[in-house]
Motif scaffolding. Sequence first.
Motif, PDB file in Angstrom:
ATOM      1  N   SER A   1       0.830  -1.206   0.000  1.00 35.43           N
ATOM      2  CA  SER A   1       0.000   0.000   0.000  1.00 35.43           C
ATOM      3  C   SER A   1       0.865   1.256   0.000  1.00 35.43           C
ATOM      4  CB  SER A   1      -0.937  -0.027   1.210  1.00 35.43           C
ATOM      5  OG  SER A   1      -1.802  -1.140   1.140  1.00 35.43           O
ATOM      6  N   ALA A   2       1.945   1.226   0.757  1.00 35.41           N
ATOM      7  CA  ALA A   2       2.880   2.355   0.729  1.00 35.41           C
ATOM      8  C   ALA A   2       3.511   2.502  -0.653  1.00 35.41           C
ATOM      9  CB  ALA A   2       3.962   2.160   1.791  1.00 35.41           C
ATOM     10  N   GLN A   3       3.855   1.384  -1.274  1.00 35.56           N
ATOM     11  CA  GLN A   3       4.421   1.431  -2.629  1.00 35.56           C
ATOM     12  C   GLN A   3       3.411   2.011  -3.625  1.00 35.56           C
ATOM     13  OE1 GLN A   3       5.348  -2.697  -3.184  1.00 35.56           O
ATOM     14  NE2 GLN A   3       7.275  -2.608  -2.046  1.00 35.56           N
ATOM     15  N   THR A   4       2.143   1.662  -3.456  1.00 34.81           N
ATOM     16  CA  THR A   4       1.111   2.164  -4.359  1.00 34.81           C
ATOM     17  C   THR A   4       0.949   3.672  -4.225  1.00 34.81           C
ATOM     18  OG1 THR A   4      -0.064   0.053  -4.255  1.00 34.81           O
ATOM     19  CG2 THR A   4      -1.319   1.949  -5.017  1.00 34.81           C
ATOM     20  N   LEU A   5       1.014   4.176  -3.000  1.00 35.31           N
ATOM     21  CA  LEU A   5       0.949   5.619  -2.795  1.00 35.31           C
ATOM     22  C   LEU A   5       2.089   6.321  -3.523  1.00 35.31           C
ATOM     23  CD1 LEU A   5      -0.006   5.721   0.984  1.00 35.31           C
ATOM     24  CD2 LEU A   5      -1.368   6.667  -0.875  1.00 35.31           C
ATOM     25  N   ARG A   6       3.274   5.765  -3.427  1.00 36.17           N
ATOM     26  CA  ARG A   6       4.429   6.374  -4.110  1.00 36.17           C
ATOM     27  C   ARG A   6       4.275   6.296  -5.629  1.00 36.17           C
ATOM     28  NH1 ARG A   6       7.492   3.884   0.236  1.00 36.17           N
ATOM     29  NH2 ARG A   6       8.300   5.536   1.584  1.00 36.17           N
ATOM     30  N   TYR A   7       3.770   5.166  -6.095  1.00 36.36           N
ATOM     31  CA  TYR A   7       3.613   4.990  -7.536  1.00 36.36           C
ATOM     32  C   TYR A   7       2.697   6.062  -8.115  1.00 36.36           C
ATOM     33  CZ  TYR A   7       2.066   2.972 -11.961  1.00 36.36           C
ATOM     34  OH  TYR A   7       1.754   2.787 -13.283  1.00 36.36           O
ATOM     35  N   TYR A   8       1.545   6.273  -7.473  1.00 34.26           N
ATOM     36  CA  TYR A   8       0.604   7.254  -8.015  1.00 34.26           C
ATOM     37  C   TYR A   8       1.022   8.688  -7.722  1.00 34.26           C
ATOM     38  CZ  TYR A   8      -2.461   3.664  -9.701  1.00 34.26           C
ATOM     39  OH  TYR A   8      -2.969   2.602 -10.415  1.00 34.26           O
ATOM     40  N   ALA A   9       1.811   8.891  -6.684  1.00 32.42           N
ATOM     41  CA  ALA A   9       2.388  10.218  -6.479  1.00 32.42           C
ATOM     42  C   ALA A   9       3.232  10.603  -7.684  1.00 32.42           C
ATOM     43  CB  ALA A   9       3.233  10.239  -5.212  1.00 32.42           C
ATOM     44  N   SER A  10       3.979   9.633  -8.191  1.00 31.89           N
ATOM     45  CA  SER A  10       4.813   9.871  -9.370  1.00 31.89           C
ATOM     46  C   SER A  10       3.978   9.972 -10.637  1.00 31.89           C
ATOM     47  CB  SER A  10       5.848   8.754  -9.512  1.00 31.89           C
ATOM     48  OG  SER A  10       6.602   8.890 -10.691  1.00 31.89           O
TER      49      SER A  10
END
Length: 497
Positions: free
Chosen positions: A112-121
């Motif tokens: 979930s943390a990785q997904t937040l970073r992915y969509y931030a980018s």
Amino acid sequence: MAIETAIRTFKNLIGGEWTESSSGRTFDSINPANKTEVVGRFQASVEDDVVQAIESAEKAFPAWKAVAPSKRAEMLYKAAVLLETGLEQYAEELTREEGKTLAASRMEVKRSAQTLRYYASEGLNIAGDTLPSDDPTTFVYTKKEPLGVVTVITPWNFPISIPVRKIAPALAAGNTVVFKPASDTPLIAFRLVEALHNAGLPAGVINFVTGSASKTGVPLVSHPAVKAVTFTGSTGAGENIRRNVRLSARIQMELGGKNPLIVLEDADLDHAVELAVKGGFELTGQACTGTSRVIVMEQVHDAFVEKLIARAKTLTIGNGLSGEAEIGPLANESQLNNVLDYVAIGQAEGAELAYGGERIDEGEYANGYFVRPAIFTGVRPDMRIAQEEIFGPVISVIRVKCFKNAIRVANDVEYGLSASIVTSDYNRMQYFIDHIQSGIVKVNRTTTGNALNVPFGGLKMSSTATFRESGREALDFYTHSKTVYHGIQELKFCCSK
């Protein structure tokens, strides 16, 4: 009776404020491995609470839309850090609330943390197109804009990773969100919203209401301010939502599955067994992409079944908080009864219950919703256990005589979410890829699992088949294109050269 010592009551988040429901009522989230334990107490919201949340999101939308994409990204990055900082606490809470193993819970929070970073980018890459024009005095282009208020309704089986893959792209694109999680798993959903709130999201950008669908569902999908509804859950619930969504609102739904694993005669049977066990029994079979049908060529059927039963007998069932458990409890009493009912249905239909299928309720299992994984053989493709989604640790093994019949049987259900084949024959791999009716196709891999940067979704009754979740394509659902015709006056020069 549930133990009520030092139970914390959690609130809704509406307009940036943690508030109690106007109903004045609450409900308890229970540990499915020990139903005497109350994990937390939550607001039993009603329609008035939902309307307040939607109005708050509508009010917050113009300012949030105007926030620079890089600033929105900063907040998503910060929320990711907050999730990782609380990883051990959140993973334990997720396991206590949903039942999955602690290792699976850790993985889900990390993802979930990785997904937040992915969509931030990815939010920094939302762009339109420039298009050629026959008129030299007209510049034509498209620009992507957010929709407005998005309603997010999510299930209990992946109670933080599914919400994140909906909420993160919605926020990154500039939408505001009203989020209602499943009532079986509101605590980990609260932790996600808490992280986003503490990361600095302005008031009203993320709103959170808990409670039953019967008390909250109508305005969530039919309020005039709601511009999009994204839902993951059962096909029946999805059909009901679709009937109530306004014509002007977008809808995205990921629904049920009856996912096949085809095992050909040239397959590595040990590998095939591991794929079946992982897909069918991990997460206690409570995954929409879970393996529920194993279609096996006649030449290797008996050997495969023998190995599958032997492997199932080695699985450790228990409380997900223990380091030894490989399979936890079912999520609630309704799920337990549903699985036991289908085991009885399979036997009544004439299938052979080759292993498992009984409730485990003695000793340490007495207060939990535990069931031994079930393996059926002698299953006909038209049986209910081969056609209907069970959403539990039940595998139906179907014997077939030829490859094309295996494909036919695999396709002969109303669902089309995930499908896999085990073979070393490249030509048959390719035929499978071309002819299987499934949104997710795998070769020599389990039917479960999906990468966060690739599209996710099904065919037939598994999905609305409008917009995909996950990956860059997910952003398409949360934006609309505005076509611009920009007139340009012809320049007149004062000199001839």
